[in-house]
Scaffold this motif. Structure first.
Motif, PDB file in Angstrom:
ATOM      1  N   UNK A 134      39.323  -7.477 -36.262  1.00 29.49           N
ATOM      2  CA  UNK A 134      39.433  -6.975 -37.627  1.00 29.49           C
ATOM      3  C   UNK A 134      38.419  -5.853 -37.786  1.00 29.49           C
ATOM      4  N   UNK A 135      38.894  -4.684 -38.211  1.00 22.32           N
ATOM      5  CA  UNK A 135      37.959  -3.580 -38.421  1.00 22.32           C
ATOM      6  C   UNK A 135      38.276  -2.908 -39.746  1.00 22.32           C
ATOM      7  N   UNK A 136      37.367  -2.065 -40.195  1.00 19.61           N
ATOM      8  CA  UNK A 136      37.658  -1.307 -41.402  1.00 19.61           C
ATOM      9  C   UNK A 136      38.839  -0.386 -41.121  1.00 19.61           C
ATOM     10  N   UNK A 137      39.671  -0.233 -42.120  1.00 20.11           N
ATOM     11  CA  UNK A 137      40.948   0.463 -41.982  1.00 20.11           C
ATOM     12  C   UNK A 137      40.831   1.840 -41.321  1.00 20.11           C
ATOM     13  N   UNK A 138      39.803   2.602 -41.716  1.00 22.13           N
ATOM     14  CA  UNK A 138      39.716   3.974 -41.208  1.00 22.13           C
ATOM     15  C   UNK A 138      39.338   4.038 -39.731  1.00 22.13           C
ATOM     16  N   UNK A 139      38.849   2.903 -39.182  1.00 20.74           N
ATOM     17  CA  UNK A 139      38.495   2.880 -37.765  1.00 20.74           C
ATOM     18  C   UNK A 139      39.647   2.385 -36.895  1.00 20.74           C
ATOM     19  N   UNK A 140      40.735   1.946 -37.541  1.00 12.57           N
ATOM     20  CA  UNK A 140      41.793   1.249 -36.802  1.00 12.57           C
ATOM     21  C   UNK A 140      42.417   2.127 -35.715  1.00 12.57           C
ATOM     22  N   UNK A 141      42.671   3.399 -36.036  1.00  7.36           N
ATOM     23  CA  UNK A 141      43.347   4.261 -35.059  1.00  7.36           C
ATOM     24  C   UNK A 141      42.456   4.501 -33.843  1.00  7.36           C
ATOM     25  N   UNK A 142      41.159   4.712 -34.091  1.00  5.12           N
ATOM     26  CA  UNK A 142      40.231   4.921 -32.970  1.00  5.12           C
ATOM     27  C   UNK A 142      40.147   3.673 -32.105  1.00  5.12           C
ATOM     28  N   UNK A 143      40.051   2.509 -32.759  1.00  4.81           N
ATOM     29  CA  UNK A 143      39.981   1.252 -32.009  1.00  4.81           C
ATOM     30  C   UNK A 143      41.268   1.038 -31.204  1.00  4.81           C
ATOM     31  N   UNK A 144      42.396   1.325 -31.828  1.00  2.89           N
ATOM     32  CA  UNK A 144      43.696   1.202 -31.143  1.00  2.89           C
ATOM     33  C   UNK A 144      43.712   2.058 -29.879  1.00  2.89           C
ATOM     34  N   UNK A 145      43.248   3.328 -30.024  1.00  2.00           N
ATOM     35  CA  UNK A 145      43.281   4.229 -28.867  1.00  2.00           C
ATOM     36  C   UNK A 145      42.340   3.756 -27.761  1.00  2.00           C
ATOM     37  N   UNK A 146      41.174   3.208 -28.165  1.00  2.00           N
ATOM     38  CA  UNK A 146      40.246   2.672 -27.165  1.00  2.00           C
ATOM     39  C   UNK A 146      40.905   1.539 -26.384  1.00  2.00           C
ATOM     40  N   UNK A 147      41.563   0.636 -27.126  1.00  3.35           N
ATOM     41  CA  UNK A 147      42.184  -0.519 -26.458  1.00  3.35           C
ATOM     42  C   UNK A 147      43.331  -0.040 -25.565  1.00  3.35           C
TER      43      UNK A 147
END
Lengths: 93, 191
Positions: free
Chosen positions: B164-177
């Protein structure tokens, strides 16, 4: 360096942010200016055991009082800052 | 008349909608869009009242340590001392609980990472020991993944992890994964 957060367990230091000396206490509002100058500006720089405030910023966000040896980085004690503050105010009362 | 608010994925405009594995997928990445989220904080001196209300309404004990408890569609994850992240796959209203409750359904994004290579993939982003003997189903950790603050839990033995992350970080986290999973046969698809 690893800090054992009392809530989360041992974590890498990258999860924590450092504030500074945890032994400072704010002088009474009618204290002389010199006491405030001391409180705001002057810090000891001990070679040895030091009590300092850290926040588990990218973890549970708790403030912690960490007792650390500044020569070896060995951490001997980690307490929740809240408990330390409550104990201190109880001691003063 | 203002238009009704519509929940929208924070990822769709920012990430490739599909990355498929050649052959068997070692790790599957999905966004959870079916969750209602609420952050619940106990009010000072009223911790017991909140615990009692949760027990009465949902039949579970609020975890006092870094655990997550599930009761039907509802789950409570420990989110720091005196704080919990409640989630529900149903229309659950947490606002009647006697604590500070703030809705996070659109404030946070939940990414699910599962499959035989999920642990190995996350190990490249997270500095905690995720070995089953250290971190198992029901365990929660507040940490960071590639420097993005996340609430992490394991929800089953597949293993499935949810971040679970803050919404605005979701795309960056997705790309990292997705990047970490590229060599491990990732199947990443937007809902």
């Amino acid at each position: 360096m690893r800090i054992a957060c009392p809530h989360c367990g041992p974590r890498g230091v990258d999860e924590f942010s450092y504030l500074g000396d945890a032994t400072l206490t704010r002088p009474a509002s009618d204290a002389p200016e010199a006491a405030f100058a001391d409180y705001v500006y002057f810090r000891d720089n001990p070679a040895g055991e030091h009590r300092e405030l850290w926040q588990h910023a990218s973890g549970c966000q708790s403030w912690l009082v960490v007792t650390r040896d500044t020569r070896t980085h060995a951490i001997s004690q980690v307490e929740a800052a809240r408990d330390v503050a409550l104990a201190r105010s109880k001691g003063a009362a | 008349m203002p238009e009704a608010l519509i929940a929208k994925s924070p990822l769709r405009p920012h990430v490739a909608s599909e990355v498929s594995a050649h052959g068997d997928a070692g790790v599957t990445l999905r966004e959870r869009l079916d969750l209602r989220l609420a952050q619940i904080s106990a009010l000072r001196g009223r911790e017991q009242e909140l615990a009692d209300a949760v027990r009465q309404a949902f039949g579970v004990e609020l975890p006092a340590t870094s655990k997550r408890v599930v009761s039907g569609p509802v789950a409570f994850a420990w989110a720091g001392p005196g704080r919990w992240l409640a989630s529900s796959t149903a229309e659950t209203d947490f606002s009647a609980l006697p604590g500070a409750v703030s809705d996070q359904s659109d404030g946070r994004a939940v990414l699910s990472v599962s499959g035989p290579k999920a642990r190995e993939t996350l190990a490249t982003l997270i500095s905690l020991d995720l070995h089953p003997r250290a971190f198992a189903t029901g365990d929660v950790a507040l940490t960071h993944a590639a420097s993005i603050a996340v609430t992490l839990w394991q929800s089953d033995d597949a293993p499935t992890y949810e971040l679970v992350c803050f919404r605005t970080f979701a795309a960056t986290l997705w790309r990292w994964i997705a990047h970490a999973g590229a060599s491990r046969g990732i199947d990443a698809k937007l809902g």
